[in-house]
Design a protein around this motif. Structure first.
Motif, PDB file in Angstrom:
ATOM      1  N   THR A 524     -27.202  28.905 -16.303  1.00  0.00           N
ATOM      2  CA  THR A 524     -27.959  28.813 -15.053  1.00  0.00           C
ATOM      3  C   THR A 524     -27.051  28.471 -13.890  1.00  0.00           C
ATOM      4  O   THR A 524     -27.153  29.067 -12.807  1.00  0.00           O
ATOM      5  CB  THR A 524     -29.067  27.762 -15.195  1.00  0.00           C
ATOM      6  OG1 THR A 524     -29.898  28.091 -16.314  1.00  0.00           O
ATOM      7  CG2 THR A 524     -29.922  27.705 -13.946  1.00  0.00           C
ATOM      8  N   HIS A 525     -26.173  27.526 -14.084  1.00  0.00           N
ATOM      9  CA  HIS A 525     -25.270  27.132 -12.995  1.00  0.00           C
ATOM     10  C   HIS A 525     -24.366  28.292 -12.599  1.00  0.00           C
ATOM     11  O   HIS A 525     -24.076  28.497 -11.409  1.00  0.00           O
ATOM     12  CB  HIS A 525     -24.432  25.931 -13.419  1.00  0.00           C
ATOM     13  CG  HIS A 525     -23.419  25.506 -12.394  1.00  0.00           C
ATOM     14  ND1 HIS A 525     -23.776  24.880 -11.218  1.00  0.00           N
ATOM     15  CD2 HIS A 525     -22.065  25.645 -12.352  1.00  0.00           C
ATOM     16  CE1 HIS A 525     -22.688  24.641 -10.500  1.00  0.00           C
ATOM     17  NE2 HIS A 525     -21.644  25.096 -11.167  1.00  0.00           N
ATOM     18  N   ASN A 528     -26.311  30.597 -10.432  1.00  0.00           N
ATOM     19  CA  ASN A 528     -26.415  30.029  -9.090  1.00  0.00           C
ATOM     20  C   ASN A 528     -25.127  30.260  -8.304  1.00  0.00           C
ATOM     21  O   ASN A 528     -25.162  30.579  -7.108  1.00  0.00           O
ATOM     22  CB  ASN A 528     -26.720  28.534  -9.164  1.00  0.00           C
ATOM     23  CG  ASN A 528     -28.077  28.242  -9.755  1.00  0.00           C
ATOM     24  OD1 ASN A 528     -28.888  29.139  -9.950  1.00  0.00           O
ATOM     25  ND2 ASN A 528     -28.338  26.989 -10.068  1.00  0.00           N
ATOM     26  N   TYR A 565     -32.030  35.197 -15.128  1.00  0.00           N
ATOM     27  CA  TYR A 565     -32.581  33.863 -15.367  1.00  0.00           C
ATOM     28  C   TYR A 565     -33.552  33.932 -16.546  1.00  0.00           C
ATOM     29  O   TYR A 565     -34.330  34.876 -16.663  1.00  0.00           O
ATOM     30  CB  TYR A 565     -33.284  33.325 -14.120  1.00  0.00           C
ATOM     31  CG  TYR A 565     -32.320  32.900 -13.043  1.00  0.00           C
ATOM     32  CD1 TYR A 565     -31.779  31.624 -13.033  1.00  0.00           C
ATOM     33  CD2 TYR A 565     -31.939  33.774 -12.027  1.00  0.00           C
ATOM     34  CE1 TYR A 565     -30.886  31.223 -12.044  1.00  0.00           C
ATOM     35  CE2 TYR A 565     -31.052  33.394 -11.038  1.00  0.00           C
ATOM     36  CZ  TYR A 565     -30.533  32.113 -11.055  1.00  0.00           C
ATOM     37  OH  TYR A 565     -29.644  31.716 -10.077  1.00  0.00           O
ATOM     38  N   GLN A 591     -36.331  29.713 -15.351  1.00  0.00           N
ATOM     39  CA  GLN A 591     -35.166  29.112 -14.708  1.00  0.00           C
ATOM     40  C   GLN A 591     -35.092  29.442 -13.228  1.00  0.00           C
ATOM     41  O   GLN A 591     -34.743  28.578 -12.408  1.00  0.00           O
ATOM     42  CB  GLN A 591     -33.885  29.569 -15.412  1.00  0.00           C
ATOM     43  CG  GLN A 591     -33.698  29.006 -16.811  1.00  0.00           C
ATOM     44  CD  GLN A 591     -32.460  29.558 -17.489  1.00  0.00           C
ATOM     45  OE1 GLN A 591     -31.825  30.484 -16.992  1.00  0.00           O
ATOM     46  NE2 GLN A 591     -32.115  28.998 -18.633  1.00  0.00           N
ATOM     47  N   LEU A 592     -35.408  30.661 -12.847  1.00  0.00           N
ATOM     48  CA  LEU A 592     -35.351  31.016 -11.435  1.00  0.00           C
ATOM     49  C   LEU A 592     -36.370  30.226 -10.633  1.00  0.00           C
ATOM     50  O   LEU A 592     -36.066  29.730  -9.538  1.00  0.00           O
ATOM     51  CB  LEU A 592     -35.585  32.514 -11.264  1.00  0.00           C
ATOM     52  CG  LEU A 592     -35.591  33.031  -9.813  1.00  0.00           C
ATOM     53  CD1 LEU A 592     -34.278  32.696  -9.115  1.00  0.00           C
ATOM     54  CD2 LEU A 592     -35.859  34.523  -9.772  1.00  0.00           C
ATOM     55  N   GLU A 595     -35.033  26.654 -10.344  1.00  0.00           N
ATOM     56  CA  GLU A 595     -33.895  26.534  -9.435  1.00  0.00           C
ATOM     57  C   GLU A 595     -34.321  26.731  -7.986  1.00  0.00           C
ATOM     58  O   GLU A 595     -33.771  26.094  -7.087  1.00  0.00           O
ATOM     59  CB  GLU A 595     -32.825  27.563  -9.816  1.00  0.00           C
ATOM     60  CG  GLU A 595     -32.192  27.324 -11.175  1.00  0.00           C
ATOM     61  CD  GLU A 595     -31.599  25.941 -11.306  1.00  0.00           C
ATOM     62  OE1 GLU A 595     -30.666  25.628 -10.548  1.00  0.00           O
ATOM     63  OE2 GLU A 595     -32.081  25.161 -12.147  1.00  0.00           O
ATOM     64  N   ARG A 596     -35.298  27.574  -7.753  1.00  0.00           N
ATOM     65  CA  ARG A 596     -35.806  27.733  -6.386  1.00  0.00           C
ATOM     66  C   ARG A 596     -36.518  26.478  -5.923  1.00  0.00           C
ATOM     67  O   ARG A 596     -36.398  26.086  -4.751  1.00  0.00           O
ATOM     68  CB  ARG A 596     -36.750  28.933  -6.316  1.00  0.00           C
ATOM     69  CG  ARG A 596     -36.060  30.284  -6.436  1.00  0.00           C
ATOM     70  CD  ARG A 596     -37.075  31.412  -6.347  1.00  0.00           C
ATOM     71  NE  ARG A 596     -37.758  31.408  -5.076  1.00  0.00           N
ATOM     72  CZ  ARG A 596     -38.935  31.981  -4.848  1.00  0.00           C
ATOM     73  NH1 ARG A 596     -39.554  32.614  -5.837  1.00  0.00           N
ATOM     74  NH2 ARG A 596     -39.492  31.937  -3.669  1.00  0.00           N
ATOM     75  N   LYS A 598     -35.752  23.537  -6.727  1.00  0.00           N
ATOM     76  CA  LYS A 598     -34.696  22.563  -6.442  1.00  0.00           C
ATOM     77  C   LYS A 598     -33.862  22.954  -5.218  1.00  0.00           C
ATOM     78  O   LYS A 598     -32.891  22.264  -4.896  1.00  0.00           O
ATOM     79  CB  LYS A 598     -33.776  22.434  -7.654  1.00  0.00           C
ATOM     80  CG  LYS A 598     -34.436  21.904  -8.906  1.00  0.00           C
ATOM     81  CD  LYS A 598     -33.462  21.949 -10.075  1.00  0.00           C
ATOM     82  CE  LYS A 598     -34.119  21.541 -11.375  1.00  0.00           C
ATOM     83  NZ  LYS A 598     -33.196  21.672 -12.535  1.00  0.00           N
ATOM     84  N   LYS A 600     -31.821  25.343  -5.001  1.00  0.00           N
ATOM     85  CA  LYS A 600     -30.475  25.735  -5.411  1.00  0.00           C
ATOM     86  C   LYS A 600     -30.188  27.184  -5.034  1.00  0.00           C
ATOM     87  O   LYS A 600     -29.038  27.516  -4.725  1.00  0.00           O
ATOM     88  CB  LYS A 600     -30.324  25.552  -6.932  1.00  0.00           C
ATOM     89  CG  LYS A 600     -30.453  24.115  -7.410  1.00  0.00           C
ATOM     90  CD  LYS A 600     -29.280  23.274  -6.951  1.00  0.00           C
ATOM     91  CE  LYS A 600     -29.359  21.874  -7.511  1.00  0.00           C
ATOM     92  NZ  LYS A 600     -29.243  21.834  -8.982  1.00  0.00           N
ATOM     93  N   VAL A 601     -31.171  28.052  -5.094  1.00  0.00           N
ATOM     94  CA  VAL A 601     -30.982  29.476  -4.814  1.00  0.00           C
ATOM     95  C   VAL A 601     -32.208  30.008  -4.075  1.00  0.00           C
ATOM     96  O   VAL A 601     -33.300  29.440  -4.154  1.00  0.00           O
ATOM     97  CB  VAL A 601     -30.772  30.300  -6.108  1.00  0.00           C
ATOM     98  CG1 VAL A 601     -29.435  29.961  -6.750  1.00  0.00           C
ATOM     99  CG2 VAL A 601     -31.907  30.067  -7.097  1.00  0.00           C
ATOM    100  N   ASP A1004     -36.820  16.790  -5.073  1.00  0.00           N
ATOM    101  CA  ASP A1004     -37.155  18.146  -5.498  1.00  0.00           C
ATOM    102  C   ASP A1004     -38.593  18.440  -5.143  1.00  0.00           C
ATOM    103  O   ASP A1004     -39.456  17.573  -5.183  1.00  0.00           O
ATOM    104  CB  ASP A1004     -36.964  18.310  -7.003  1.00  0.00           C
ATOM    105  CG  ASP A1004     -35.503  18.342  -7.365  1.00  0.00           C
ATOM    106  OD1 ASP A1004     -35.215  18.189  -8.544  1.00  0.00           O
ATOM    107  OD2 ASP A1004     -34.668  18.505  -6.464  1.00  0.00           O
TER     108      ASP A1004
END
Length: 1141
Positions: A524-525, A528, A565, A591-592, A595-596, A598, A600-601, A1004
């Protein structure tokens, strides 16, 4: 230079400041690439918790020096290492000598070989493909990469040492290049001989000499120079050959007076006429009718059931408005002219929402076809993405190109309507470039009877993007740009990466990015990071906007591809949810999505709701089963079914874009991925032509005036800043003076202010209201010392037009990260004689959120605008602060900073009565404040400030529990929730803007859930959000705070002062729910980790339970099982069974 550990290459300013903040010592430093000057560097130095940035500039001779103020002699150095070594000594002009280098983290070895995707990690074959032959040869490219890898690993250091000793000849690099390119000589010689022969036929004297006879080659590497000479000659021949042949033919025709025979132009076949479509609807409570839409004739007929002739026929010019009901997805209201003075309304209920959308789409198409506009206001855009798995496509891709299959798909009545623009993105595409384009064009011509034109094709190995448009739109396309970015191993291989295309459609800018990110559930990282690299390196759009975030350069940006993801869930659980079509449970572990949330992306991107099964990893040849096991030499690898293939978009504020479909096919089975499609209705602007000549007096010119601007940015710098203004409506960019005031009370944040004196008055090139309504302003906050951006934003001028200043508020972005906030007051003055405008074609469809109280059949025309509401894609104009993230500018009048355990207001019916709340609506969410108690005054807080400047205040929950930084990320709190406070203490003890900014930026976020007190599913959700926001700024009635005075039990969650989510015997807290399972011992640990709300508790994962101290696997499984079998309402009733003791 590459060996220096303190050189961090092209990291962003934000990342650099974070690294220095973590180091925490005065004198810590690092060097990065400059964001404002190409080829320059930025020296970042930490002193007294502030980051000082110095620019290192090269001169004409390549010598490096630190930029100084005028009049001070700069010290020049041959290498960056020498410069850093000199400034490690004292008294060199820096605020502090360079003492502690912040080393670059070692990059993990990326074994992203695409093994689990079933694709090849090599570049496409050098031999053109034809038919079904799939090439797999990659010898030359593989050999080249091998030579380069050997040089990087073994010989680079030798060249570096030679350079340090003053030898400017990179001998080992030259040897590696000559060896790697040796095979090109024969290929180029063969090609060059043919080109020279062809050129001599038309212009023998001008034929260049053979490169073999060229003289003057450098003595150092003659082979390499010879190759470069050959390449230069080939480039010259290819660029001039077409002009040379054309000139020769023209001279021949003129000299001999040859009459060229007329060539019959083969007109493309006419588009298929739209068939007449019928819709069965219900009128009133019981009456049935049929609606007949004839797009070609421009009429709509209403026929009652049992009647042979239409009851009424309405022409397209009589239709005034369509109103879609949000509360009933299959209902629409039609407003049309009956006579000159009165309008009639008719309500129709369709069989389902898809039929209603098809009806509205046909009426809109009818309006467009019969309008008198020279240029369109509205176009349709198709976006498709497919990982082809290195297999040839099927003969027919009709389902993909017509948006049919699973999910939100097109109705059969509108599936055959051609879109204006088709954008096709593929990954692991083994076909040749030209072969693929022609295959797409032939497929669309078969389906639509239209010969689509190619706007652009961009490829990176097997990643391709193709843009096709209707022939009539070809002249409207301009400023086409293409770009690609490699993100494979060490960012040098193109097996992963992105391709992009940008262009202008009349006055609207479009950007399209097709990407293939790193594979593997655990990466995942890395995905990103791929996204950040693409965002930073993709060169698209207007070059004058290159300093702006890629997501702000376009009116509409579409990002799609195999994002890779995955779902964080066991395979069997995923399959069980898929079989039951329980996609919401799977999206909770996507995961997407996580991450959104958070940030992050894909900040502020949109994605249509997913209502189709995961598109990866199917068994090839079927769509009945997933294949999640892959046997490799190292063992069995598990590839869980996932939504790898996605389509997202981001548009500028107050623009029109609606997603009409989002789904995948179910009949294309050649790959382990299913093709994904999405269609959009997009508003566009034309190249505006003013109706009147521009006047010369100031009264006849429009102007943009600023009253004030306030900005808060995440930075450890104390630099003065200025604002840069860009817009297509300005002749050139403008800049403000430096900020009039600033404060940095809390390390890690800087608050800046500009008054009207420092802000320029902007003059648009055109003053017409119709033109200005579609314009946007791009603002960039830049430092006076480095000219580097601290953040950028976009402001729509539509809501700012008027004689009085209007308030605006927005976020700041830089390199895909949210870096701060901006608010201010501005106005756009428009001359009185320039205020005429017209209604756009997409504005005649509006949305009604509530059912009408009474069915009034007729009303006067002036009342027509009273029932209109803006489409959901158009944000309401900002008239007040409805976003709590902007409380940071208010200095909220409360006493949070004095209360070590932050009190929370209990729920009271009185507050509901006072606020006119919707019956039965109880607030169930709170924002867990992390600000703590007077951080600056306590010694422990001071220590914490020194440890981490970016976390300036103690992380304290609403009951005073300390949280570690790692725990902050697990708080599932929406930013739009209520902020708590204690009004009992007198005096003004407001939180500073910096406290609030940190609190609201690092928690978050989670979007409101369906049925929550802030959720959009409630009819008055928007009003409730406004009331909740207002209640955070105004003290509630005194009765609301009586419960807060009672003593709280820190072990129990159903305390006085907690807002209940239910009534009676139903559990109103996580603690009560756990007690019914006999697991109350875990209550404290869950609470300390932020799981104190029943609604959010439903989303807890196994890892969250483990982190909260639930060590028993049996107890974790029991909690998860009870949560999964409980609905939101039944969750409040508690679990039905207790575990065995």
């Amino acid at each position: 230079m590459t060996a220096a550990s303190w050189y961090h290459r092209d990291i962003s300013r934000v990342v650099a400041e974070d690294l220095l903040a973590k180091a925490g010592k005065d004198g810590c430093f690092l060097v990065r690439d400059s964001e404002s000057v190409s080829g320059a560097y930025a020296l970042c130095l930490l002193f007294q918790r502030h980051v000082h940035t110095y620019r290192i500039l090269p001169d004409e001779e390549g010598l490096l020096s630190v930029q100084t103020i005028q009049g001070i002699q700069a010290k020049c150095f041959r290498t960056l290492t020498d410069l850093i070594g000199a400034y490690q000594q004292p008294n060199n002009g820096l605020v502090i000598p360079l003492l502690y280098p912040v080393n670059r983290a070692r990059e993990p070895v990326d074994e992203d070989s695409d093994g689990e995707d079933g694709g090849a990690s090599h570049p496409p074959s050098l031999v053109p493909h034809s038919g079904n032959i799939v090439g797999s040869t990659s010898g030359p490219a593989s050999d080249f990469m091998g030579f380069m890898a050997e040089y990087l690993s073994h010989h680079l250091q030798l060249d570096l040492e030679a350079l340090r000793n003053g030898n400017l000849q990179l001998r080992h690099l030259s040897t590696a290049l000559v060896t790697a390119c040796r095979g090109l000589h024969s290929e180029i010689d063969f090609t060059l001989a043919g080109l020279e022969t062809l050129a001599k036929v038309f212009d023998p004297p001008a034929s260049p000499r053979s490169p073999v006879r060229e003289q003057g080659l450098l003595a150092s590497d003659p082979d390499l120079e010879l190759l470069l000479s050959k390449i230069s000659t080939v480039n010259h021949l290819l660029s001039s050959l077409e002009k040379k042949v054309l000139k020769t033919l023209q001279e021949t025709v003129t000299k001999h007076k040859l009459a060229l025979p007329s060539v019959a132009v083969a007109h493309p076949p006419a588009a298929k006429p739209m068939a007449v479509q019928n819709f069965e609807v219900k009128v009133g409570k019981t009456q049935r009718a049929s609606l007949t839409v004839d797009v070609e004739s421009g009429t709509m007929a209403i026929t009652k059931r049992g009647c042979s002739s239409p009851e009424e026929t309405i022409s397209q010019d009589k239709i005034l408005q369509l109103i879609k009901y949000q509360s009933m997805q299959s209902k629409v209201r039609l407003v049309y002219d009956r006579d000159q003075h009165r309008s009639l309304t008719r309500d129709f209920i369709f069989q389902n929402a898809r039929k209603r959308e098809a009806f509205c789409q046909l009426l809109q198409l009818m309006k467009i076809q019969h309008s008198n506009l020279d240029e369109p206001d509205l176009i349709s855009v198709y976006v498709g993405t497919w990982n082809m798995g290195s297999a040839p496509p099927p003969r027919s891709m009709a389902s993909w190109l017509t948006s049919r299959g699973l999910g939100r798909t097109q109705d059969e009545t509108t599936a055959g309507i051609p879109h204006d623009i088709y954008v096709i993105g593929t990954q692991e595409n083994s076909l040749g470039d030209r072969e693929w384009v022609e295959f797409l064009r032939a497929s669309l011509k078969t389906l639509m009877s239209i010969d689509f034109r190619v706007v652009a094709l961009q490829c990176l190995w097997s990643i391709k993007i193709v843009v096709l448009v209707k022939p009539e739109h070809e002249r409207r396309i301009s400023h086409v740009n293409t770009s690609s970015v490699k993100t494979g191993i060490a960012n040098t291989l193109g097996n992963k990466g992105a391709v992009g295309v940008s262009f202008l459609f009349n006055g609207t800018s479009f950007g399209f990015v097709n990407c293939h990110l790193a594979s593997g559930s655990e990466k995942t990282h890395r995905r990103n990071q791929n996204y950040s690299d693409i965002l930073r390196s993709l060169v698209l759009g207007d070059k004058s906007l290159s300093s702006f975030d890629l997501t702000l350069r376009f009116t509409h940006l579409f990002w799609f591809g195999d994002l890779n993801y995955r779902l964080d869930m066991e395979v069997q659980d995923i399959l069980a949810h898929v079989n039951k079509k329980e996609f919401e449970a799977l999206l909770a572990v996507d995961q997407l999505t996580l991450e959104r949330e958070k940030n992050k992306v894909f900040l502020r991107f949109s994605e249509e709701d997913i209502s189709f099964p995961p598109t990866y990893r199917y068994e090839r040849g079927s769509r009945d089963s997933y294949v999640w096991q892959k046997f490799k030499t190292t063992g069995v690898r598990i590839n869980v079914p996932s939504w790898c293939d996605r389509i997202l978009w981001k548009s500028r504020p107050e623009t029109h874009v609606l997603c009409n479909s989002y789904g995948c096919t179910d009949d294309i089975v050649t790959s382990d991925h299913s093709p994904v499609f999405a269609t959009f209705e997009v508003g566009v602007t034309s190249q505006f032509v003013p109706r009147k000549a521009p006047g010369s007096s100031a009264e006849s010119l429009a102007c943009i005036e600023w009253d004030s601007i306030e900005v808060i940015v995440k930075t450890a710098s104390r630099s003065k800043c200025y604002i840069e203004f860009h817009s297509y409506c300005l002749e050139e960019s403008q800049r403000s003076g430096e900020n009039s005031s600033q404060s940095s009370d809390i390390p890690g944040f800087l608050k800046l202010s500009w008054s009207a004196k420092q802000l320029p008055v902007l003059s648009p090139i055109l003053s017409d209201l119709e033109y200005l309504l579609d314009q946007h302003l791009l603002l960039s906050i830049k430092g006076m010392d480095s000219c580097e951006s601290y953040g950028e934003c976009c402001i729509a001028m539509r809501s700012m037009i008027g004689s009085l200043a209007q308030q605006f508020e927005t976020f700041l972005f830089h390199r895909g990260e949210e870096t701060g906030s901006m608010r201010g007051w501005m106005k756009v003055r428009v001359p009185k004689d320039r205020r005429s405008t017209r209604e756009r074609l997409y504005e005649w469809i509006s949305f009604e959120t509530d059912e009408p109280e009474s069915d009034v059949p007729t009303f006067s025309k002036p009342a027509l605008h009273a029932v209109r509401s803006r489409p959901l894609s158009l944000p309401d104009a900002a008239s007040s602060y409805t976003n709590p993230a902007y409380f940071i500018f208010e200095g909220v009048p409360n006493t949070w900073a004095q209360c070590p355990s932050l009190s929370e207001p209990p729920y009271s019916p009185a507050s509901d009565t006072q606020a006119d709340r919707h019956p039965g609506h109880s607030p169930c969410r709170r924002l867990q404040s992390l600000t703590g108690a007077q951080a600056a005054s306590s010694s422990s807080s001071k220590e914490q400030l020194q440890r981490s400047p970016h976390y300036p205040v103690s992380e304290t929950t609403s009951c005073g529990h300390q949280l570690s930084l790692s725990q902050i990320g697990r708080h599932k709190r929406p930013k739009s929730a209520i902020l708590t406070r204690d009004p009992q203490t007198s005096g003004d003890c407001s939180l500073t803007a910096l406290h609030m900014a940190w609190c609201l930026s690092d928690v978050d976020t989670e979007p409101p859930k369906r049925g929550s007190c802030l959720g959009p599913s409630q009819p008055e959700g928007r009003k409730n959000l406004l009331r909740h926001t207002r209640s955070a700024l105004e003290p509630p009635p005194q009765s609301c705070w009586e419960g807060a005075r009672s003593q709280r039990d820190t072990r129990r969650l159903n305390r006085a002062g907690e807002w209940p989510c239910g009534s009676g015997d139903h559990p109103r807290s996580v603690g009560m729910w756990l007690s019914r399972l006999g697991l109350e011992q875990y209550e404290a640990g869950l609470y300390e980790n932020g799981w104190d709300d029943l609604e959010f508790f439903r989303n807890i994962t196994d890892q969250d339970l483990l982190d909260a101290g639930v060590l028993s696997p049996t107890h974790r499984k029991l909690i998860q099982a009870k949560l999964h079998e409980s609905s939101p309402r039944s969750l409040q009733q508690g679990p039905s069974l207790k575990p065995n003791p």
